[in-house]
Scaffold this motif. Structure first.
Motif, PDB file in Angstrom:
ATOM      1  N   GLY A  10     121.370 -78.388 -63.938  1.00 36.37           N
ATOM      2  CA  GLY A  10     120.024 -78.100 -64.863  1.00 36.37           C
ATOM      3  C   GLY A  10     120.616 -78.259 -66.294  1.00 36.37           C
ATOM      4  N   GLY A  14     118.718 -80.765 -68.571  1.00 37.27           N
ATOM      5  CA  GLY A  14     118.124 -80.257 -69.948  1.00 37.27           C
ATOM      6  C   GLY A  14     118.777 -80.956 -71.259  1.00 37.27           C
ATOM      7  N   ALA A  17     116.904 -84.043 -71.036  1.00 40.24           N
ATOM      8  CA  ALA A  17     115.276 -83.887 -71.358  1.00 40.24           C
ATOM      9  C   ALA A  17     115.436 -83.840 -72.627  1.00 40.24           C
ATOM     10  CB  ALA A  17     114.952 -82.878 -70.574  1.00 40.24           C
ATOM     11  N   GLY A  36     116.102 -76.257 -69.094  1.00 40.83           N
ATOM     12  CA  GLY A  36     116.631 -77.265 -68.252  1.00 40.83           C
ATOM     13  C   GLY A  36     117.217 -76.764 -66.904  1.00 40.83           C
ATOM     14  N   GLY A  39     114.076 -76.314 -64.983  1.00 42.23           N
ATOM     15  CA  GLY A  39     113.378 -77.814 -64.879  1.00 42.23           C
ATOM     16  C   GLY A  39     114.321 -78.466 -63.580  1.00 42.23           C
ATOM     17  N   GLY A  40     115.411 -78.131 -63.558  1.00 41.24           N
ATOM     18  CA  GLY A  40     116.542 -78.614 -62.568  1.00 41.24           C
ATOM     19  C   GLY A  40     115.878 -78.313 -61.134  1.00 41.24           C
ATOM     20  N   SER A  70     112.823 -81.153 -65.853  1.00 42.34           N
ATOM     21  CA  SER A  70     113.197 -80.676 -67.081  1.00 42.34           C
ATOM     22  C   SER A  70     112.456 -81.241 -68.078  1.00 42.34           C
ATOM     23  CB  SER A  70     114.419 -80.766 -67.445  1.00 42.34           C
ATOM     24  OG  SER A  70     115.583 -80.286 -66.747  1.00 42.34           O
TER      25      SER A  70
END
Length: 86
Positions: A10, A14, A17, A36, A39-40, A70
């Motif tokens: 993540g 991130g 992203a 992040g 989001g992962g 992410s």
């Protein structure tokens, strides 16, 4: 994959992203890192829903789904934050 691996995954997702969606983030680098990581997990869930199977291991498709999650989460966060302070 262990929880520590997902957190590391993540963090990297991130950062990517943030590269895809440049600009100032409300909350700074710490919030971006947390987004992040979450989001992962979101990307892993989306990937398992789309493909019908779980996200397995540390591979390219898992990484792509983590970045997608992410980016989605960072975009939503920016929309909500900027709308409430605009």
């Amino acid at each position: 994959m262990g929880i520590l691996s997902w957190i590391l995954f993540g963090l990297i997702a991130g950062a990517i992203a943030k590269f895809i969606l440049p600009g100032r983030d409300p909350g700074g680098i710490i919030v971006t890192i947390l987004l992040g990581i979450v989001g992962g997990f979101l990307g892993g869930w989306i990937g398992s829903q789309v493909t019908g199977g779980g996200v397995t291991g540390f591979n390219l498709m898992s990484f792509v789904w983590a970045v997608v999650g992410s980016v989605i989460l960072l975009a939503i966060y920016r929309l909500i934050f900027h709308r409430s302070h605009a």
